[in-house]
Design a protein around this motif. Structure first.
Motif, PDB file in Angstrom:
ATOM      1  N   UNK A   1      31.874  40.315  34.442  1.00  0.00           N
ATOM      2  CA  UNK A   1      33.035  39.498  34.125  1.00  0.00           C
ATOM      3  C   UNK A   1      33.725  39.034  35.409  1.00  0.00           C
ATOM      4  N   UNK A   2      34.308  37.847  35.366  1.00  0.00           N
ATOM      5  CA  UNK A   2      35.017  37.239  36.501  1.00  0.00           C
ATOM      6  C   UNK A   2      34.109  37.068  37.718  1.00  0.00           C
ATOM      7  N   UNK A   3      32.827  36.842  37.460  1.00  0.00           N
ATOM      8  CA  UNK A   3      31.856  36.728  38.559  1.00  0.00           C
ATOM      9  C   UNK A   3      32.192  35.569  39.494  1.00  0.00           C
ATOM     10  N   UNK A   4      32.533  34.415  38.935  1.00  0.00           N
ATOM     11  CA  UNK A   4      32.803  33.237  39.763  1.00  0.00           C
ATOM     12  C   UNK A   4      34.040  33.444  40.630  1.00  0.00           C
ATOM     13  N   UNK A   5      35.074  34.063  40.055  1.00  0.00           N
ATOM     14  CA  UNK A   5      36.299  34.301  40.810  1.00  0.00           C
ATOM     15  C   UNK A   5      36.071  35.307  41.936  1.00  0.00           C
ATOM     16  N   UNK A   6      35.385  36.401  41.633  1.00  0.00           N
ATOM     17  CA  UNK A   6      35.175  37.449  42.629  1.00  0.00           C
ATOM     18  C   UNK A   6      34.293  36.940  43.764  1.00  0.00           C
ATOM     19  N   UNK A   7      33.219  36.248  43.433  1.00  0.00           N
ATOM     20  CA  UNK A   7      32.294  35.781  44.474  1.00  0.00           C
ATOM     21  C   UNK A   7      32.923  34.701  45.358  1.00  0.00           C
TER      22      UNK A   7
ATOM     23  N   UNK B   1      35.671  34.890  46.820  1.00  0.00           N
ATOM     24  CA  UNK B   1      36.314  35.543  47.960  1.00  0.00           C
ATOM     25  C   UNK B   1      35.334  35.753  49.125  1.00  0.00           C
ATOM     26  N   UNK B   2      34.040  35.582  48.886  1.00  0.00           N
ATOM     27  CA  UNK B   2      33.059  35.707  49.959  1.00  0.00           C
ATOM     28  C   UNK B   2      33.128  34.586  50.977  1.00  0.00           C
ATOM     29  N   UNK B   3      33.912  33.543  50.669  1.00  0.00           N
ATOM     30  CA  UNK B   3      34.052  32.421  51.607  1.00  0.00           C
ATOM     31  C   UNK B   3      34.628  32.886  52.942  1.00  0.00           C
ATOM     32  N   UNK B   4      35.539  33.849  52.909  1.00  0.00           N
ATOM     33  CA  UNK B   4      36.174  34.325  54.138  1.00  0.00           C
ATOM     34  C   UNK B   4      35.123  34.886  55.099  1.00  0.00           C
TER      35      UNK B   4
ATOM     36  N   UNK C   1      31.705  40.832  48.098  1.00  0.00           N
ATOM     37  CA  UNK C   1      31.944  39.866  47.024  1.00  0.00           C
ATOM     38  C   UNK C   1      30.667  39.107  46.660  1.00  0.00           C
ATOM     39  N   UNK C   2      29.818  38.841  47.667  1.00  0.00           N
ATOM     40  CA  UNK C   2      28.567  38.133  47.392  1.00  0.00           C
ATOM     41  C   UNK C   2      27.570  39.017  46.659  1.00  0.00           C
ATOM     42  N   UNK C   3      27.758  40.317  46.736  1.00  0.00           N
ATOM     43  CA  UNK C   3      26.865  41.247  46.029  1.00  0.00           C
ATOM     44  C   UNK C   3      27.322  41.517  44.596  1.00  0.00           C
ATOM     45  N   UNK C   4      28.451  40.952  44.218  1.00  0.00           N
ATOM     46  CA  UNK C   4      28.977  41.179  42.865  1.00  0.00           C
ATOM     47  C   UNK C   4      28.006  40.596  41.843  1.00  0.00           C
ATOM     48  N   UNK C   5      27.564  41.363  40.866  1.00  0.00           N
ATOM     49  CA  UNK C   5      26.553  40.884  39.900  1.00  0.00           C
ATOM     50  C   UNK C   5      27.024  39.654  39.132  1.00  0.00           C
ATOM     51  N   UNK C   6      26.135  38.703  38.984  1.00  0.00           N
ATOM     52  CA  UNK C   6      26.476  37.459  38.293  1.00  0.00           C
ATOM     53  C   UNK C   6      26.718  37.673  36.800  1.00  0.00           C
ATOM     54  N   UNK C   7      26.157  38.709  36.238  1.00  0.00           N
ATOM     55  CA  UNK C   7      26.306  38.942  34.797  1.00  0.00           C
ATOM     56  C   UNK C   7      27.646  39.601  34.456  1.00  0.00           C
TER      57      UNK C   7
END
Length: 272
Positions: free
Chosen positions: A154-160, A162-165, A146-152
């Motif tokens: 769609x839904x970048x903030x939501x997906x990233x 999930x990296x909290x776990x 999830x932390x590797x999900x590209x910031x550019x």
């Protein structure tokens, strides 16, 4: 005059052990103790399944290294981790200062590139301590998908988010590691015979604390929530243990203790 001889009858057969055998017994006791500590924290709801798996895997790797099992994990297997060289140098410096004879013997054996009777390579006698922590470091240095999900995207903030776990598992793992080994340093009187081993443990604990600060610098908000959630779970789990002990000793009636225990378990589940 007649000579007088004195005999002592023992209930056991005395065995002569060398320094390596004594150190091996210390390692076995140490890693079994911390493994029990990890399982106890998991039963109390303080650490999660992922953290427990990392910690038990590290203790198992370290115990295999101490037993010199064939194909056991060695320090050289962690060359890709930056912390490896730092810990090796710190441990070598401690050995050279506290146990110069052992240090020279380890250098000689390493230069011979020999093998033990079990087929495992001869290594630093304090390698299991380093292997245990580097096994944890191997997991903690990895970023989640999830932390590797590209910031550019769609839904970048939501997906990233999930990296909290994964970050929470790192914090739980390192805190449990530090607490268990600090408990060992305080309670194990046998470490007084091995001052170099105590210093090596302190070097490794220092590395773990620096890694915690690094996680805090990289993910300040996640670290803040993980730290306070962990503290809250520790407080509630200790209250639950006190209630269980008071109920078993008869200070609180089971009919009064059961609702309180059910409430604390609900609180732990709610925190999760």
């Amino acid at each position: 005059t007649d000579s007088v001889s004195t005999k002592v009858k023992l209930s056991f057969h005395p065995e002569v052990v060398d320094e390596h055998d004594s150190l091996h017994e210390v390692f076995v006791t140490l890693f079994n103790t911390v493994s029990y500590h990890y399982r106890r924290q998991h039963e109390d709801g303080v650490i999660g399944h992922k953290s427990l798996r990392w910690l038990l895997e590290a203790a198992s790797d370290a115990l295999d290294c101490a037993n010199r099992d064939k194909h056991a994990t060695q320090v050289l297997d962690f060359k890709h981790i930056d912390r490896t060289v730092e810990l090796e140098e710190a441990v070598a410096a401690t050995m050279q200062e506290k146990t110069p004879a052992t240090f020279q013997r380890a250098r000689t054996q390493k230069s011979l590139k020999g093998m033990t009777n079990h087929g495992a390579p001869v290594t630093n006698p304090f390698s299991p301590i380093i292997v245990e922590y580097l096994s944890i470091e191997r997991h903690c240095q990895k970023a989640s998908w999830f932390d590797k999900y590209p910031r550019a995207w769609k839904f970048e903030e939501l997906v990233r988010s999930f990296g909290y776990v994964h970050t929470n598992a790192k914090v739980e793992c390192l805190c449990a590691f530090i607490e268990a080994h600090e408990h060992v340093l305080e309670e194990f009187t046998m470490l007084e015979r091995f001052s170099a081993l105590r210093d090596c443990l302190e070097h490794v604990l220092g590395a773990a604390k620096r890694d915690l600060r690094l996680i805090q610098d990289l993910n300040a908000r996640r670290f803040y929530y993980s730290k306070h959630t962990l503290l809250l779970k520790i407080v509630i789990s200790r209250r639950m243990r006190i209630l269980e002990e008071q109920s078993e000793e008869g200070w609180i009636a089971p009919s009064d203790a059961d609702p309180l225990l059910a409430l604390t378990r609900e609180l732990l589940a709610e925190i999760e």
